[in-house]
Design an enzyme around this catalytic site. Structure first.
Site, PDB file in Angstrom:
ATOM      1  N   TYR A  56      53.074   6.500  43.312  1.00 34.63           N
ATOM      2  CA  TYR A  56      53.501   7.193  42.102  1.00 34.63           C
ATOM      3  C   TYR A  56      52.730   8.506  42.037  1.00 34.63           C
ATOM      4  O   TYR A  56      51.537   8.527  41.786  1.00 34.63           O
ATOM      5  CB  TYR A  56      53.199   6.376  40.857  1.00 34.63           C
ATOM      6  CG  TYR A  56      53.947   5.068  40.733  1.00 34.63           C
ATOM      7  CD1 TYR A  56      55.097   4.810  41.462  1.00 34.63           C
ATOM      8  CD2 TYR A  56      53.507   4.075  39.852  1.00 34.63           C
ATOM      9  CE1 TYR A  56      55.774   3.619  41.331  1.00 34.63           C
ATOM     10  CE2 TYR A  56      54.184   2.885  39.712  1.00 34.63           C
ATOM     11  CZ  TYR A  56      55.309   2.653  40.460  1.00 34.63           C
ATOM     12  OH  TYR A  56      55.985   1.461  40.334  1.00 34.63           O
ATOM     13  N   PHE A 102      62.327  -2.128  35.996  1.00 29.94           N
ATOM     14  CA  PHE A 102      63.461  -1.594  35.246  1.00 29.94           C
ATOM     15  C   PHE A 102      63.929  -2.591  34.166  1.00 29.94           C
ATOM     16  O   PHE A 102      65.117  -2.874  34.048  1.00 29.94           O
ATOM     17  CB  PHE A 102      64.630  -1.237  36.163  1.00 29.94           C
ATOM     18  CG  PHE A 102      64.358  -0.102  37.108  1.00 29.94           C
ATOM     19  CD1 PHE A 102      63.339   0.805  36.865  1.00 29.94           C
ATOM     20  CD2 PHE A 102      65.120   0.062  38.254  1.00 29.94           C
ATOM     21  CE1 PHE A 102      63.081   1.858  37.740  1.00 29.94           C
ATOM     22  CE2 PHE A 102      64.872   1.118  39.135  1.00 29.94           C
ATOM     23  CZ  PHE A 102      63.845   2.003  38.877  1.00 29.94           C
ATOM     24  N   PRO A 103      63.011  -3.122  33.361  1.00 30.95           N
ATOM     25  CA  PRO A 103      63.419  -4.074  32.326  1.00 30.95           C
ATOM     26  C   PRO A 103      64.318  -3.469  31.262  1.00 30.95           C
ATOM     27  O   PRO A 103      65.032  -4.191  30.570  1.00 30.95           O
ATOM     28  CB  PRO A 103      62.086  -4.536  31.712  1.00 30.95           C
ATOM     29  CG  PRO A 103      61.158  -3.377  31.958  1.00 30.95           C
ATOM     30  CD  PRO A 103      61.561  -2.840  33.304  1.00 30.95           C
ATOM     31  N   GLY A 112      65.664   1.301  33.797  1.00 34.09           N
ATOM     32  CA  GLY A 112      65.142   2.291  34.722  1.00 34.09           C
ATOM     33  C   GLY A 112      65.459   3.706  34.300  1.00 34.09           C
ATOM     34  O   GLY A 112      65.352   4.065  33.117  1.00 34.09           O
ATOM     35  N   THR A 144      68.215   5.117  34.014  1.00 32.96           N
ATOM     36  CA  THR A 144      69.373   5.149  33.117  1.00 32.96           C
ATOM     37  C   THR A 144      69.252   3.977  32.151  1.00 32.96           C
ATOM     38  O   THR A 144      69.312   2.823  32.571  1.00 32.96           O
ATOM     39  CB  THR A 144      70.695   5.030  33.895  1.00 32.96           C
ATOM     40  OG1 THR A 144      70.770   6.084  34.855  1.00 32.96           O
ATOM     41  CG2 THR A 144      71.882   5.102  32.957  1.00 32.96           C
ATOM     42  N   LEU A 169      69.701   0.886  29.571  1.00 30.26           N
ATOM     43  CA  LEU A 169      70.715  -0.155  29.520  1.00 30.26           C
ATOM     44  C   LEU A 169      71.889   0.261  28.639  1.00 30.26           C
ATOM     45  O   LEU A 169      71.705   0.822  27.558  1.00 30.26           O
ATOM     46  CB  LEU A 169      70.119  -1.453  28.950  1.00 30.26           C
ATOM     47  CG  LEU A 169      69.046  -2.144  29.789  1.00 30.26           C
ATOM     48  CD1 LEU A 169      68.506  -3.348  29.021  1.00 30.26           C
ATOM     49  CD2 LEU A 169      69.598  -2.580  31.137  1.00 30.26           C
TER      50      LEU A 169
END
Length: 293
Positions: free
Chosen positions: A63, A214-215, A218, A220, A222
């Site tokens: 990262y 990506f809970p 991510g 974009t 949900l």
């Protein structure tokens, strides 16, 4: 911001961590590349998370690269005794920010030492091997024996305490478990993206942590009409409801929602205290699955 502790705890390696943690990916610059626009703000978010009692932080030296781990060191070192920092390796960044596989034994060893140096640690608590094949973003079948064995050797040398996996198939989890203990699996999983439902349950039966990346969707967020409708009815934000569903989905799920905003951090950490009806959360999961079907 201590209400997140009402989510309970789960074992991660030989440590018990709160089920609501923090993911540090968003602290780097755009595209998870380069420094953030406001490094002081990034440091403030990390300190606020730990001050609130967060004891599980997820990161990686790719990262930035290196930026996020250096920010964690600046903000939090010397680290609280109860803080578990989990890192992952298996990729490097190109000069244009591209994500490039780096999975040869020598590359993995180099990545371990990069993480140790940038986090200023003598040993890494948990290291996830992220499988990157360079073809598709999701898991692909294929042996991971050589790569995982290389990490197991580094664990035997005392550089790593526990091993995990990321972006893997069920068969790859089983293959890795024949080589060394696996304490967590980190795959793409959320209210909308549920291809790993069976694997979540299997690992819960084994007492192995499931850490969805990506809970909240991510890069974009949900998208679900049922999620938006139910959140409005319950008086919470759609993203809070999506996190609450994950906590209710299985007891081995550990959340690491990321943010570079103090307000969003506070909103995320409040989720376990919302006391939402479990039957409505499970029904929401069925409704969202119906949308996809």
């Amino acid at each position: 911001m201590t209400t997140h502790k009402t989510a309970g705890t789960f074992r991660l390696g030989d440590r018990m961590v709160d089920r609501m943690g923090y993911g540090a990916m968003q602290l780097a610059g755009p595209g998870v590349f380069g420094p953030p626009k406001d490094p002081a703000a990034a440091v403030a978010v990390l300190r606020a998370a730990v001050k609130a009692g967060v004891n599980h932080i997820d990161t990686s030296d790719f990262y930035g690269p290196h930026i996020t781990n250096q920010l964690i060191r600046e903000a939090l070192h010397p680290y609280p005794d109860d803080l578990v920092i989990v890192t992952k390796l298996g990729a490097v960044r190109g000069g244009d920010g591209a994500w490039l596989p780096a999975q040869a034994p020598a590359e993995l060893e180099r990545a371990v030492h990069d993480n140790l140096r940038n986090l200023k640690l003598d040993v890494l608590e948990v290291v996830n091997l992220r499988i990157v094949e360079g073809h598709t973003p999701g898991p692909e079948e294929g042996s991971i024996e050589e790569r995982f064995t290389a990490l197991a050797r580094l664990r035997d040398q005392g550089l790593i305490r526990h091993l995990g996996l990321s972006n893997v198939t069920a068969a790859q989890v089983a293959e890795a478990q024949r080589i060394a203990p696996v304490v967590c699996v980190q795959n793409h999983y959320n209210l909308v993206h549920r291809a790993d439902d069976a694997l979540v349950d299997r690992l819960a039966d084994q007492g192995i942590a499931w850490v969805p990346f990506f809970p909240l969707g991510g890069f974009t967020p949900l998208q679900s009409a049922a999620l938006a409708e139910e959140a409005a009815a319950l008086g919470v934000s759609p993203m809070q409801l999506a996190l609450a569903w994950l906590l209710a989905r299985a007891p081995n799920i550990l959340l690491i929602p990321g943010t570079s905003s103090l307000d969003h951090l506070k909103e995320n950490l409040a989720v376990p205290s919302l006391d939402l009806p479990r039957d409505r959360l499970m029904a929401l999961g069925d409704r969202v699955a119906g949308e996809a079907g």
